[in-house]
Motif scaffolding. Structure first.
Motif, mmCIF file in Angstrom:
data_model
loop_
_atom_site.group_PDB
_atom_site.id
_atom_site.type_symbol
_atom_site.label_atom_id
_atom_site.label_comp_id
_atom_site.label_asym_id
_atom_site.label_seq_id
_atom_site.Cartn_x
_atom_site.Cartn_y
_atom_site.Cartn_z
ATOM 1 N N MET A 113 0.837 -1.187 0.000
ATOM 2 C CA MET A 113 0.000 0.000 0.000
ATOM 3 C C MET A 113 0.881 1.250 0.000
ATOM 4 S SD MET A 113 -3.135 -1.038 -0.010
ATOM 5 C CE MET A 113 -4.184 0.269 0.495
ATOM 6 N N VAL A 114 0.393 2.273 -0.655
ATOM 7 C CA VAL A 114 1.077 3.561 -0.698
ATOM 8 C C VAL A 114 0.302 4.519 0.208
ATOM 9 C CG1 VAL A 114 1.740 5.510 -2.164
ATOM 10 C CG2 VAL A 114 1.884 3.168 -3.046
ATOM 11 N N VAL A 115 1.024 5.156 1.131
ATOM 12 C CA VAL A 115 0.414 6.111 2.040
ATOM 13 C C VAL A 115 0.662 7.507 1.476
ATOM 14 C CG1 VAL A 115 0.310 6.977 4.400
ATOM 15 C CG2 VAL A 115 0.880 4.565 3.983
ATOM 16 N N LYS A 116 -0.413 8.165 1.070
ATOM 17 C CA LYS A 116 -0.340 9.505 0.482
ATOM 18 C C LYS A 116 -0.095 10.532 1.582
ATOM 19 C CE LYS A 116 -1.515 9.368 -3.604
ATOM 20 N NZ LYS A 116 -0.590 9.324 -4.708
ATOM 21 N N SER A 117 0.300 11.739 1.208
ATOM 22 C CA SER A 117 0.583 12.792 2.192
ATOM 23 C C SER A 117 -0.662 13.160 3.003
ATOM 24 C CB SER A 117 1.165 14.030 1.512
ATOM 25 O OG SER A 117 0.273 14.509 0.531
ATOM 26 N N SER A 118 -1.835 12.929 2.445
ATOM 27 C CA SER A 118 -3.088 13.201 3.154
ATOM 28 C C SER A 118 -3.408 12.127 4.184
ATOM 29 C CB SER A 118 -4.239 13.278 2.149
ATOM 30 O OG SER A 118 -4.451 11.997 1.561
ATOM 31 N N GLU A 177 -3.621 3.760 -0.757
ATOM 32 C CA GLU A 177 -4.093 3.174 -2.007
ATOM 33 C C GLU A 177 -3.097 2.102 -2.430
ATOM 34 O OE1 GLU A 177 -2.576 6.015 -5.585
ATOM 35 O OE2 GLU A 177 -4.231 6.820 -4.412
ATOM 36 N N PRO A 178 -3.549 1.127 -3.201
ATOM 37 C CA PRO A 178 -2.636 0.070 -3.652
ATOM 38 C C PRO A 178 -1.536 0.644 -4.551
ATOM 39 C CG PRO A 178 -4.924 -0.548 -4.066
ATOM 40 C CD PRO A 178 -4.926 0.893 -3.635
ATOM 41 N N PHE A 179 -0.361 0.061 -4.473
ATOM 42 C CA PHE A 179 0.729 0.438 -5.362
ATOM 43 C C PHE A 179 0.275 0.176 -6.789
ATOM 44 C CE2 PHE A 179 4.450 -0.587 -7.918
ATOM 45 C CZ PHE A 179 5.279 0.489 -7.653
ATOM 46 N N GLY A 191 8.991 -1.706 1.905
ATOM 47 C CA GLY A 191 7.692 -1.894 2.543
ATOM 48 C C GLY A 191 7.458 -3.309 3.030
ATOM 49 N N LYS A 192 8.507 -4.101 3.052
ATOM 50 C CA LYS A 192 8.406 -5.527 3.372
ATOM 51 C C LYS A 192 7.749 -5.805 4.722
ATOM 52 C CE LYS A 192 11.394 -9.578 3.189
ATOM 53 N NZ LYS A 192 12.777 -9.990 2.978
ATOM 54 N N THR A 193 8.162 -5.094 5.753
ATOM 55 C CA THR A 193 7.640 -5.409 7.086
ATOM 56 C C THR A 193 6.253 -4.827 7.334
ATOM 57 O OG1 THR A 193 8.853 -3.526 7.988
ATOM 58 C CG2 THR A 193 9.914 -5.665 8.127
ATOM 59 N N SER A 194 6.020 -3.599 6.916
ATOM 60 C CA SER A 194 4.733 -2.959 7.213
ATOM 61 C C SER A 194 3.725 -3.097 6.067
ATOM 62 C CB SER A 194 4.939 -1.480 7.518
ATOM 63 O OG SER A 194 5.370 -0.801 6.358
ATOM 64 N N HIS A 195 4.204 -3.488 4.900
ATOM 65 C CA HIS A 195 3.367 -3.579 3.688
ATOM 66 C C HIS A 195 2.833 -2.220 3.259
ATOM 67 C CE1 HIS A 195 3.627 -7.902 3.887
ATOM 68 N NE2 HIS A 195 3.277 -7.834 5.156
ATOM 69 N N GLU A 196 3.500 -1.154 3.733
ATOM 70 C CA GLU A 196 3.125 0.203 3.369
ATOM 71 C C GLU A 196 4.385 1.007 3.082
ATOM 72 O OE1 GLU A 196 -0.977 1.000 5.840
ATOM 73 O OE2 GLU A 196 0.868 1.833 6.639
ATOM 74 N N LEU A 197 4.224 1.994 2.217
ATOM 75 C CA LEU A 197 5.342 2.867 1.875
ATOM 76 C C LEU A 197 4.779 4.257 1.597
ATOM 77 C CD1 LEU A 197 8.405 2.602 1.474
ATOM 78 C CD2 LEU A 197 7.965 2.185 -0.922
ATOM 79 N N ALA A 198 5.425 5.276 2.130
ATOM 80 C CA ALA A 198 4.969 6.649 1.912
ATOM 81 C C ALA A 198 5.184 7.037 0.453
ATOM 82 C CB ALA A 198 5.729 7.599 2.827
ATOM 83 N N SER A 199 4.232 7.749 -0.115
ATOM 84 C CA SER A 199 4.358 8.207 -1.503
ATOM 85 C C SER A 199 5.589 9.101 -1.655
ATOM 86 C CB SER A 199 3.099 8.944 -1.957
ATOM 87 O OG SER A 199 2.863 10.072 -1.146
#
Length: 120
Positions: A1-6, A10-12, A50-58
């Motif tokens: 998942m991509v974490v937007k600045s807001s 959303e999915p990568f 993003g391996k551990t959290s499954h999320e990455l900041a945009s």
């Protein structure tokens, strides 16, 4: 998942990343193969980060793209940066271009110094 600045998630989207790179590289001497390789590298790097959290900041993804474009083509870099950093004025373009020029000069001086030291 991509974490937007807001804060929205959303999915990568590999296609969205590729479209952004294609727009930045439009009318530059950069092949589609090079763009696809860059997308593959970015996707792999994002997966590892993003391996551990499954999320990455945009922001992290955008910074990764800028790093790759900086090495590839300065015009593509500026184009992408203008959208990614949401330039609102010509002065912001000029500042970024000046910063890019300073970074290039600094890099050339370092490599010239390293070459000179190797010849002794």
């Amino acid at each position: 998942m991509v974490v937007k600045s807001s804060g929205r998630r959303e999915p990568f989207d590999r296609k969205k990343l590729e479209r952004g790179l294609q727009r930045a590289c439009e009318k530059r001497n950069i092949s589609q193969v090079t763009i696809e390789e860059m997308v593959n590298d970015l996707e792999d790097e994002a997966a590892m980060l993003g391996k551990t959290s499954h999320e990455l900041a945009s922001k992290t993804i955008g910074d990764m793209v800028l790093k790759k474009l900086y090495k590839l083509d300065s015009v593509a870099y500026i184009r992408f940066a203008s959208v990614y950093r949401n330039f609102k004025s010509v002065q912001e373009f000029v500042k970024e271009i000046e910063r890019l020029g300073q970074l290039s000069q600094s890099r050339r001086r370092r490599s010239a110094g390293a070459a000179g030291r190797g010849r002794a």
